[in-house]
Design a protein around this motif. Structure first.
Motif, short mmCIF file in Angstrom:
data_model
loop_
_atom_site.label_atom_id
_atom_site.label_comp_id
_atom_site.label_asym_id
_atom_site.label_seq_id
_atom_site.Cartn_x
_atom_site.Cartn_y
_atom_site.Cartn_z
N GLN A 1 0.82 -1.15 0.00
CA GLN A 1 -0.14 0.11 -0.01
C GLN A 1 0.79 1.25 -0.01
OE1 GLN A 1 -3.40 -0.26 -0.24
NE2 GLN A 1 -3.07 -2.33 -0.58
N ILE A 2 0.51 2.20 -0.80
CA ILE A 2 1.15 3.63 -0.96
C ILE A 2 0.18 4.59 -0.39
CG2 ILE A 2 2.34 5.13 -2.34
CD1 ILE A 2 3.32 2.65 -3.97
N TRP A 3 0.44 5.41 0.63
CA TRP A 3 -0.74 6.28 1.10
C TRP A 3 -0.28 7.94 1.27
CZ3 TRP A 3 -1.30 2.53 5.59
CH2 TRP A 3 -1.99 1.18 5.32
N PRO A 4 -0.06 8.37 0.16
CA PRO A 4 0.17 10.01 0.18
C PRO A 4 -0.91 10.64 1.36
CG PRO A 4 -0.07 9.31 -1.72
CD PRO A 4 -0.60 8.21 -1.03
N VAL A 5 -0.06 11.56 2.17
CA VAL A 5 -0.88 12.28 3.14
C VAL A 5 -0.67 13.96 3.03
CG1 VAL A 5 -0.99 12.88 5.57
CG2 VAL A 5 -0.65 10.46 4.78
N HIS A 6 -1.59 14.53 2.83
CA HIS A 6 -1.29 16.24 2.62
C HIS A 6 -2.55 16.71 2.94
CE1 HIS A 6 -0.17 19.96 0.65
NE2 HIS A 6 1.19 19.49 0.85
N PRO A 7 -2.63 17.76 3.55
CA PRO A 7 -3.84 18.45 4.20
C PRO A 7 -4.46 19.05 3.19
CG PRO A 7 -1.66 19.90 4.42
CD PRO A 7 -1.33 18.67 4.22
N SER A 8 -4.03 19.58 1.92
CA SER A 8 -4.86 20.55 0.90
C SER A 8 -4.66 19.66 -0.55
CB SER A 8 -4.06 21.90 0.76
OG SER A 8 -2.70 21.74 0.63
N HIS A 9 -3.81 18.85 -0.75
CA HIS A 9 -3.51 18.34 -2.00
C HIS A 9 -4.41 17.13 -2.20
CE1 HIS A 9 0.66 20.32 -3.31
NE2 HIS A 9 -0.27 21.26 -2.84
N PRO A 10 -5.37 17.34 -3.17
CA PRO A 10 -6.21 16.06 -3.43
C PRO A 10 -5.49 14.68 -3.76
CG PRO A 10 -6.49 17.45 -5.39
CD PRO A 10 -5.62 17.95 -4.35
N GLU A 11 -4.37 14.99 -4.46
CA GLU A 11 -3.52 13.73 -4.83
C GLU A 11 -2.06 14.02 -4.82
OE1 GLU A 11 -2.08 15.11 -8.84
OE2 GLU A 11 -1.82 13.14 -8.20
N ILE A 12 -1.33 12.94 -4.60
CA ILE A 12 0.12 13.21 -4.71
C ILE A 12 0.92 12.07 -5.62
CG2 ILE A 12 2.26 13.02 -3.54
CD1 ILE A 12 1.03 15.56 -2.71
N GLY A 13 1.41 12.44 -6.79
CA GLY A 13 1.93 11.46 -7.76
C GLY A 13 0.83 10.56 -8.37
N GLY A 14 -0.38 11.09 -8.82
CA GLY A 14 -1.34 10.50 -9.38
C GLY A 14 -2.08 9.39 -8.36
N ARG A 15 -1.84 9.55 -7.04
CA ARG A 15 -2.56 8.82 -5.99
C ARG A 15 -3.39 9.74 -5.14
NH1 ARG A 15 -0.95 3.35 -4.99
NH2 ARG A 15 0.43 2.81 -6.82
N ARG A 16 -4.66 9.23 -4.56
CA ARG A 16 -5.40 10.00 -4.02
C ARG A 16 -4.55 10.20 -2.46
NH1 ARG A 16 -9.01 9.12 0.48
NH2 ARG A 16 -8.82 6.89 0.27
N ALA A 17 -4.55 11.50 -1.85
CA ALA A 17 -3.84 11.80 -0.77
C ALA A 17 -5.00 11.71 0.36
CB ALA A 17 -3.24 13.14 -0.90
N PHE A 18 -4.67 11.45 1.51
CA PHE A 18 -5.37 11.49 2.79
C PHE A 18 -4.96 12.76 3.53
CE2 PHE A 18 -4.93 6.98 1.83
CZ PHE A 18 -5.84 6.50 2.40
N ARG A 19 -6.22 13.48 3.95
CA ARG A 19 -5.79 14.75 4.35
C ARG A 19 -5.09 14.63 5.93
NH1 ARG A 19 -8.65 18.76 2.23
NH2 ARG A 19 -8.56 20.08 4.39
N ALA A 20 -4.98 13.53 6.54
CA ALA A 20 -4.54 13.61 7.81
C ALA A 20 -3.92 12.11 8.08
CB ALA A 20 -5.31 14.06 9.05
N LEU A 21 -3.06 11.88 9.06
CA LEU A 21 -2.54 10.62 9.41
C LEU A 21 -3.77 9.95 10.14
CD1 LEU A 21 0.90 11.18 11.06
CD2 LEU A 21 0.68 10.15 8.80
N SER A 22 -4.56 10.55 10.61
CA SER A 22 -5.79 9.95 11.37
C SER A 22 -6.62 9.19 10.23
CB SER A 22 -6.28 10.79 12.28
OG SER A 22 -6.87 12.11 11.62
#
Length: 666
Positions: free
Chosen positions: A37-58
């Protein structure tokens, strides 16, 4: 503390924080074919590197096995603490600007935030696992997936990148970076890497060694298991040590002490990355080599001459073939080929696979290992097919004799990578570049260190005072080291009264000076004090009977070391050791055999052994003196430095005629 690094090194889930650097990690995971599993996390970007980003670690499905933190240093501390609280497996801290720039308090907060959760760095790229296809790495790399191979550990991320770009066919299982090693240190990470049975050897680029005791244990365990360790130890010069301090805040240690430590641990030391790669190549295919007796075969006298010249001062030995070998080789090669080692077998048998194999086998069976100088033509402009029979003959000779056979190209670019990989896969280690190959082979013969040897622990750095020579000699005498008879006094007048108990000629010395000779504080051959003028700067005087019957003089120095515990330096006495740079350094503790071997390694050792009919010095007395001083430092931590220069060796016995001792302030 023993931390579990398995989730960090072999993750099934990878979280990435940041923007550009996080995108790079995602791209490298996909390029490697990571199937977890690859999980990008970013508070404002909807995606990172073409993958859906989670807004927070939680928001993550579960705690990640490893997290790449491509964020600023202040945010790194807070995120590390959050990862610890959620039960994450570890983190790679990419940001720089910590202890290496004087922000040691900030680095301490990072370590506190991590608690028992392992972290790499800070100031660190991360790791690549080529075995399982897992990568936490924000840049390009040149490696390939393998089923088994060597582990490479580096304090410099850029050095690690460079190593992945090697085209010598070396199978690399892991690449891991330490950065500042604020929490997970060199020995801890190395131990976790080599715990994987698929790892065949360990290569380290080090600027400083944070836990010499733990690394010594690891090296001994690996050597006991038939696996080798090789290191490039940087920071040996003053400029290099300064660069290391500014790069990762590493305490480099002196060059002599570092080399002594590695040798005593059984760790091979080389100077260049190319030499490390080729030593790892040897270790991967054969493990540490059993002995230094080598044969060299080439079809050119020029190559044979190069080998002979380059190994003149090497630990590798190229003795001539035995009588039986010579007879068989003459039979195979004919009367026009002189039989020697290195052997120029000429071109008379070129293309004759059967005879070439017989020559190679006959030569190799009489040695510990052999090098076969073969430069296959470049495949992009030439046809290397006519050279393949020589490589096949070397491979057959290795198979027949059970001895390592190393094809060596004189130039580093003359082994095509695809050819090198195919040879390594069949258990043959091709080595690229003659000088590099010979250095690597010498390194691979590094003997195992003394069983269960460990350096002393590093003591606290406290204020010290320099004893007077009279006080120093009193301490030496108390532990059984002979010193000249002498008296002390505040003035020459007082000495005149006390001198009646001594027999001339005398040595008159000023007290209160560390370097008396340079300051004019030593007068030799004095027969009377009546004509002696006071010495400028003297804080008292020492009058001694001059030692007689000396055969040789030694420098003996023991000193606490901020990295390796304590060191011993031996050399010829007086200014000889300094002028000729003829000294040997060991890391304490040492035994009598190691001291004798160190004395024999001095270039001027023949002067101790009765050179040109001179008397033989009592080196046994020197060994005894060293062991007594070692015991003193082992039992009395207040002793920081002890130097005897010279220790005069007689035909029987020894006497310390000058001594310097530095102790902790009381």
């Amino acid at each position: 503390m023993t931390r579990d690094l398995s989730r960090l090194l072999r993750p099934r889930s990878i979280a990435v924080l940041g923007s550009v650097w996080a995108q790079n990690v995602v791209a490298q995971c996909e390029k490697m074919g990571f199937d977890g599993q690859i999980w990008p996390v970013h508070p404002s970007h909807p995606e990172i590197g073409g993958r859906r980003a989670f807004r927070a670690l939680s928001d993550l499905p579960t705690a990640p096995d490893v997290t790449f933190l491509g964020i600023n240093r202040d945010a790194t501390i807070n995120v590390v603490e959050a990862l610890k609280e959620m039960g994450a497996g570890g983190a790679v801290c990419f940001a720089s600007g910590w202890r290496e720039v004087g922000a040691g308090d900030l680095q301490a907060k990072l370590v506190e935030a991590a608690g028992e959760m392992p972290i790499f760095g800070p100031n660190c790229y991360g790791m690549i696992n080529y075995l399982d296809g897992a990568i936490v790495w924000p840049d390009q790399h040149g490696g390939r997936r393998v089923k088994r191979g060597v582990a490479v550990l580096s304090q410099s991320s850029n050095i690690a990148i460079n190593i992945t770009m090697q085209a010598r066919g070396l199978p690399v299982a892991y690449v891991a970076c330490l950065g500042n090693a604020a929490q997970v240190g060199m020995a801890e990470l190395a131990k976790a890497l080599v715990a994987d049975e698929r790892v065949t050897a360990l290569g380290i680029y080090a600027e400083g060694i944070d836990d010499p005791v733990a690394l010594a244990r690891l090296a001994q365990d690996m050597r006991a298991g038939g696996k080798g360790v090789v290191m490039v130890k940087a920071g040996k010069t003053a400029a290099g040590a300064s660069a290391a301090a500014s790069h990762t805040a590493a305490l480099a240690g002196t060059a002599a002490a570092s080399s002594a430590y590695l040798r005593q641990c059984g760790i091979a030391e080389v100077s260049t990355l190319a030499e490390m790669i080729e030593t790892l190549n040897v270790y991967h295919t054969h493990g540490p080599l059993n002995g230094p007796r080598f044969c060299s075969l080439s079809c050119s006298g020029g190559e044979a001459t190069l080998v002979a010249d380059l190994t003149e001062r090497s630990v590798l030995d190229f003795p001539p073939p035995s009588v039986a070998q010579e007879a068989r080789l003459s039979e195979l090669l004919g009367p026009r080929v002189p039989i020697a080692n290195p052997l120029d077998y000429n071109t008379y048998i070129w293309g004759d696979s059967e005879t070439t194999e017989a020559v190679f086998t006959t030569m190799l069976e009489g040695y510990d290992a052999g090098i076969f100088v073969i430069d296959p033509p470049r495949p992009d402009r030439c046809d290397p097919a006519s050279f393949m029979h020589s490589l096949a003959a070397a491979e057959a000779a290795a198979r027949s004799t059970g001895k390592p056979a190393f094809p060596v190209a004189t130039l580093p670019e003359n082994f095509d990578e695809a050819l090198a990989i195919s040879l390594i896969d069949r258990g043959i280690a091709p080595l690229s570049g003659l000088e590099t190959a010979l250095t690597a082979l010498a390194a691979a013969t590094t003997p195992t260190g003394r069983s269960n040897w460990l350096p002393w622990a590093v003591g606290q750095d406290t204020p010290t005072r320099l004893l007077s020579e009279a006080e120093a000699k009193s301490d030496l005498k108390a532990v059984g080291i002979p010193v000249p008879r002498g008296v002390t006094g505040a003035s020459l007048e007082y000495l005149s009264e006390a001198a009646d108990t001594l027999s001339p000629p005398f040595a008159l010395k000023a007290l209160g000076m560390a370097h008396k000779t340079e300051a004019g504080g030593v007068r030799l051959g004095v027969t009377s004090l009546s004509d002696q003028a006071p010495m400028t700067g003297a804080q008292g005087y020492l009058l001694e009977e001059m030692a007689t019957g000396g055969v040789a003089e030694l420098l003996v120095g023991l000193r606490r070391d901020p990295v390796y515990g304590a060191t011993l330096t031996l050399g010829l006495g007086g200014i000889t050791a300094e002028l000729l740079a003829d000294t040997v350094t060991l890391v304490l503790p040492v035994d009598a055999a190691e001291i004798r071997a160190a004395l024999e390694r001095l270039r001027l050792a023949p002067l101790l052994e009765g050179y040109r009919g001179q008397p033989v010095a009592d080196t046994g007395a020197a060994v005894d003196a060293v062991l007594r001083l070692q015991s003193l430092m082992a039992t009395r931590p207040c002793y920081r430095e002890i130097e005897i220069n010279p220790l005069i060796l007689r035909e029987r016995g020894a006497v310390a005629v000058d001594a310097l001792i530095r102790k902790d302030m009381e």
